[in-house]
Design an enzyme around this catalytic site. Structure first.
Site, mmCIF file in Angstrom:
data_model
loop_
_atom_site.group_PDB
_atom_site.id
_atom_site.type_symbol
_atom_site.label_atom_id
_atom_site.label_comp_id
_atom_site.label_asym_id
_atom_site.label_seq_id
_atom_site.Cartn_x
_atom_site.Cartn_y
_atom_site.Cartn_z
ATOM 1 N N HIS A 173 0.828 -1.221 0.000
ATOM 2 C CA HIS A 173 0.000 0.000 0.000
ATOM 3 C C HIS A 173 0.856 1.263 0.000
ATOM 4 O O HIS A 173 0.438 2.301 0.516
ATOM 5 C CB HIS A 173 -0.947 0.038 1.214
ATOM 6 C CG HIS A 173 -1.682 -1.235 1.445
ATOM 7 N ND1 HIS A 173 -2.910 -1.510 0.872
ATOM 8 C CD2 HIS A 173 -1.343 -2.339 2.173
ATOM 9 C CE1 HIS A 173 -3.304 -2.717 1.258
ATOM 10 N NE2 HIS A 173 -2.375 -3.256 2.034
ATOM 11 N N LYS A 215 15.891 21.689 -11.523
ATOM 12 C CA LYS A 215 15.237 20.437 -11.889
ATOM 13 C C LYS A 215 16.149 19.425 -12.591
ATOM 14 O O LYS A 215 16.997 19.776 -13.395
ATOM 15 C CB LYS A 215 14.044 20.721 -12.820
ATOM 16 C CG LYS A 215 12.851 21.364 -12.147
ATOM 17 C CD LYS A 215 12.198 20.493 -11.095
ATOM 18 C CE LYS A 215 11.312 19.433 -11.688
ATOM 19 N NZ LYS A 215 10.130 19.956 -12.357
ATOM 20 N N GLU A 237 9.605 8.191 -17.328
ATOM 21 C CA GLU A 237 8.247 8.676 -17.589
ATOM 22 C C GLU A 237 7.770 8.294 -18.993
ATOM 23 O O GLU A 237 6.614 7.925 -19.194
ATOM 24 C CB GLU A 237 8.187 10.197 -17.419
ATOM 25 C CG GLU A 237 8.305 10.626 -15.969
ATOM 26 C CD GLU A 237 8.461 12.139 -15.829
ATOM 27 O OE1 GLU A 237 7.564 12.762 -15.264
ATOM 28 O OE2 GLU A 237 9.468 12.688 -16.300
#
Ligand code: ARG
Length: 462
Positions: A158, A285, A292
């Site tokens: 979970h 960044k 992705e």
């Protein structure tokens, strides 16, 4: 060069130019030129041997087809959409070069069994590449696992910290998935590896052809058993798309972990600069674009599978032009799976593991609470009672902002007098991991066994 329609005999009018474009598949089936030529060489050889065409014609066709293949590979041949597809382009080029002999090549053959042959051969060459790329990723996983047998981390359920494992154990779970993916591709290959030529348009042929000889020349272990099925079966295309969908689902899960792990919140890994990108506005960044994109492309592979399933749904027997649509879908699935495997493997192999961060995150989640209960069980307490004691300890720790390791023996004994000094050894994460020596578990010896299995799999299949 003349590209008059090979079927022009029956027609009084030229085809509408938009239909010409619409119908043509050369822009995407041109990539099967090699398989088309190899199939034609085998067919012409058999026609000559069986006396259906003369030896001279057969030899002339075969030698010219070899030259056409060389010319295509040297970039000297331009295909035309007027010749519709790769099959008619090659046949037209051949006939323009050698005249009547070229016109005999298509004896006892239809484009329907020709395309069925070409696509099988093309996919069989691509599954080899796919399998090699899977082995490449498996070997990168094995290397990382060897380097991280003692890298303790929290395993999650979970997405909540659950029990201690090691990074080696964790990533070897993906190795098991990839081994199954590999097996699924091998299964597809068995059904792909059946030779359909001789099915003709759908009803085979009256010429005394030798199908087994064509199969032998092309290296197929079997021939199709029903000519109608031979031209209308695309199960093997769907099977491959489905195997690739499952493979990409695994790659997508793996990518998701990488994306999470390289966030500042997790900070478990750092991607190599060569496999991350910056932002055009935010100087700080470093984005995990590769992972992705792999995750994103997974949807596209599922889309290809759906295209194929829907395309085949309700098609009456035998060949229907709808089936020309199989190629772009399966080529797209293969191309994108291959590039995903390739780039992901390099990204994974070059990433830096931050063992300290993994260990620190593992220390905070009470992931040894089960081991604490197991400690009491080993001293004779029933598991359900031990579970309750351990739960109360966790609640006490949470209230007092402590970990199980930080409690004093008095605090332990205040709750349950079974606890003794050896509890600290029992709840040490390294001991919790190495106590799980069960086959398939995270202990060093179990993980070494898993690594051996992966290494043997790679060695057997390379
Ligand atoms: N380009 C066609 C395909 O990819 C080849 C078969 C065409 N057969 C036909 N009868 N029109 O399916």
């Amino acid at each position: 060069m003349s590209f008059m329609k090979l079927w022009s005999g029956r027609f009084k009018k030229d085809v509408d130019s938009r239909v010409n474009d619409f119908n043509s598949s050369i822009s995407f089936d041109g990539r099967m030129y090699k398989q088309d030529i190899e199939g034609s060489i085998a067919h012409a050889t058999m026609l000559g041997e069986a006396g259906i065409i003369s030896h001279e014609d057969s030899e002339l066709i075969v030698s010219e087809l070899h030259k056409i293949l060389d010319d295509i590979e040297a970039g000297k041949v331009e295909f035309s959409i007027d010749a519709e597809d790769i099959h008619m382009n090659i046949e037209t080029i051949l006939t323009n070069r050698i005249g009547d002999a070229g016109k005999r090549l298509h004896t006892a053959r239809s484009r329907n069994d020709q395309v069925a042959l070409d696509i099988r051969m093309y996919l069989l060459s691509e599954t080899k590449v796919l399998k090699a790329k899977i082995l490449g990723l498996l070997s990168a996983i094995s290397d990382k696992a060897k380097a991280n047998i003692d890298t303790v981390m929290a395993g999650y359920t979970h997405l909540q910290r659950a029990q201690p494992v090691t990074l080696a154990h964790y990533i070897l779970a993906y190795a098991q998935m990839l081994i199954r993916d590999y097996g699924r591709i091998c299964d597809c290959e068995k059904r792909m590896n059946v030779m359909p030529l001789g099915s003709g348009a759908l009803a085979s042929t009256t010429y005394p052809i030798n199908r087994e000889r064509v199969a032998e020349l092309l290296g197929f272990p079997a021939v199709t058993e029903n000519s109608i099925d031979g031209v209308s079966d695309r199960d093997f295309v769907i099977e491959l798309a489905s195997a690739l969908s499952i493979l990409m689902m695994h790659m997508s899960r793996f990518s998701e972990e990488i994306i999470l792990w390289c966030s500042s919140e997790f900070g478990f890994i750092e991607l190599d600069d060569a496999y991350s990108t910056g932002s055009s506005i935010m100087p700080q960044k470093k984005n995990p674009d590769v992972a992705e994109l792999v995750r994103g492309k997974t949807g596209r592979i599922y889309g290809d599978l759906m295209t194929l399933l829907t395309m085949m749904k309700s098609l009456p027997l035998a060949y229907n032009k709808d089936m020309q649509e199989d190629k772009e879908a399966i080529f797209d699935a293969i191309d994108n799976t291959l590039i995903s495997l390739e780039v992901f493997t390099s990204m994974f192999a070059t990433m830096t593991v931050r063992a300290d961060r993994l260990r620190a995150a593992a220390a905070k989640g009470f992931i040894n609470a089960t081991d604490c209960a197991d400690y009491l069980v080993k001293k004779g307490m029933p598991f359900r009672d031990a579970y309750k004691v351990s739960g109360k300890l966790v609640a006490y720790c949470t209230e007092n902002d402590k970990t199980l390791e930080e409690l004093s023996l008095d605090e332990y004994r205040a709750l349950c007098d079974v606890f003794e000094d050896d509890v600290y050894e029992a709840i040490k994460l390294e001991n919790c991991v190495n106590g799980r020596k069960v086959r398939g578990g995270p202990a060093r010896e179990s993980v070494e066994r898993q690594i051996t299995i992966v290494d043997e799999f790679i060695a057997e299949n390379r």
